[in-house]
Write a protein that holds these residues in place. Structure first.
Motif: not given
Length: 305
Positions: A186-190, A218-219, A296-298
């Motif tokens: 999900t993070f990498y797709a952004q 994506s830290a 914040s990550g979620l």
């Protein structure tokens, strides 16, 4: 009696009318009630452990809400009775190894699912996620056969991994992996594709772009995945209990350290409660300092930019 019922009915009507006229006050009261319920449900077990730990073991009968004695030295006695610090260290090592494995494999898999659009991508991701819904007991017998060197394939005998940290790390890595893959994908797709294309033009490989571009950007998600994996493994019960014999030198986690106070003739409930509190402290400190990163990550992972 009738006047009292009329008074109560009038009060209820007044409260109802006030809630209709000022709904924000009713919402606030409801919020306080819900928060109080969850605080009571989550904090009372720790309070009860503290009560039992401070009460001498011979006095733990017909307990009330307050300790029947005061023995704060019990928290030191835990380490004097058994090498409890070794059990805690074993849990930290197992959780760290599992987190490293999960982040390494999950980053590559998350990169593929998040950055590539290939046939069967969504069904394959769903198949991966389904693995996390299987109970651990479903894998117990084949894993036990595998880790005790009772399986032979093409003339190669499986290694003897029972009673080693790897007998816990490997199954927990497999069960934790789907959640981490989904979160990281999900993070990498952004991440904008232009940044990765620029790195590729400069001669970077896809793996190099993942390490130098994708993961640093994506830290928050990467840190969240690592923290969640560490917490899940540290608190795991099933494989931690069955895959090791229970000795500190054999790599047994903190769970077995707590059970060391349970003998065949007597159970030291005060020491067990004190050991449970001590074992929770590292996770409480980790969550306290990392809660902002987790939230914040979620949250960022749930928003499509």
């Amino acid at each position: 009696m009738g006047d009292r019922e009329d008074t109560e009915r009038n009060l209820i009507q007044q409260y109802a009318r006030r809630a209709i006229e000022r709904p924000e006050s009713a919402y606030r009261v409801l919020l306080y009630v819900v928060i109080a319920f969850f605080l009571l449900a989550s904090l009372f077990p720790f309070y009860w452990l503290l009560v039992i730990a401070l009460t001498p073991n011979r006095s733990i009968v017909d307990m009330g809400l307050l300790p029947k004695g005061f023995q704060p030295w019990v928290f030191v006695e835990v380490f004097e009775t058994i090498p409890f610090h070794i059990y805690m260290l074993n849990s930290v090592i197992i959780a760290t190894l599992t987190t490293i494995v999960v982040l390494f494999v999950g980053s590559i898999a998350g990169y593929v699912f998040g950055r590539y659009d290939f046939p069967g991508r969504t069904p394959l991701l769903l198949v991966v996620l389904v693995v996390s819904y299987f109970p651990g007991v479903a894998f117990l017998i084949p894993l036990f056969q595998l880790f005790t060197a009772n399986i032979e394939f093409l003339g190669v005998q499986s290694p003897m991994l029972y009673n080693t940290p790897w007998s816990i790390v490997m199954p927990l890595s497999a069960l934790t992996m789907p959640l981490i893959i989904f979160l990281l994908s999900t993070f990498y797709a952004q991440i904008p594709e232009g940044l990765e294309d620029a790195a590729r033009i400069e001669g970077s490989t896809r793996l190099g772009a993942l390490v130098r571009i994708i993961i640093p950007l994506s830290a928050p998600g990467f840190a969240t995945a690592g923290i969640l994996s560490f917490i899940i493994v540290y608190n795991e019960f099933f494989f931690s209990y069955l895959m090791v014999s229970g000795t500190a030198t054999g790599g047994a986690p903190i769970l077995h350290g707590i059970f060391q106070f349970q003998g065949s003739q007597q159970v030291a409930y005060d020491l067990m409660a004190a050991a449970s509190i001590i074992g929770v402290i590292p996770m409480a400190v980790l969550v306290m300092f990392a809660q902002d990163h987790i939230v914040s990550g979620l949250t960022q992972g749930a928003l499509k930019e």
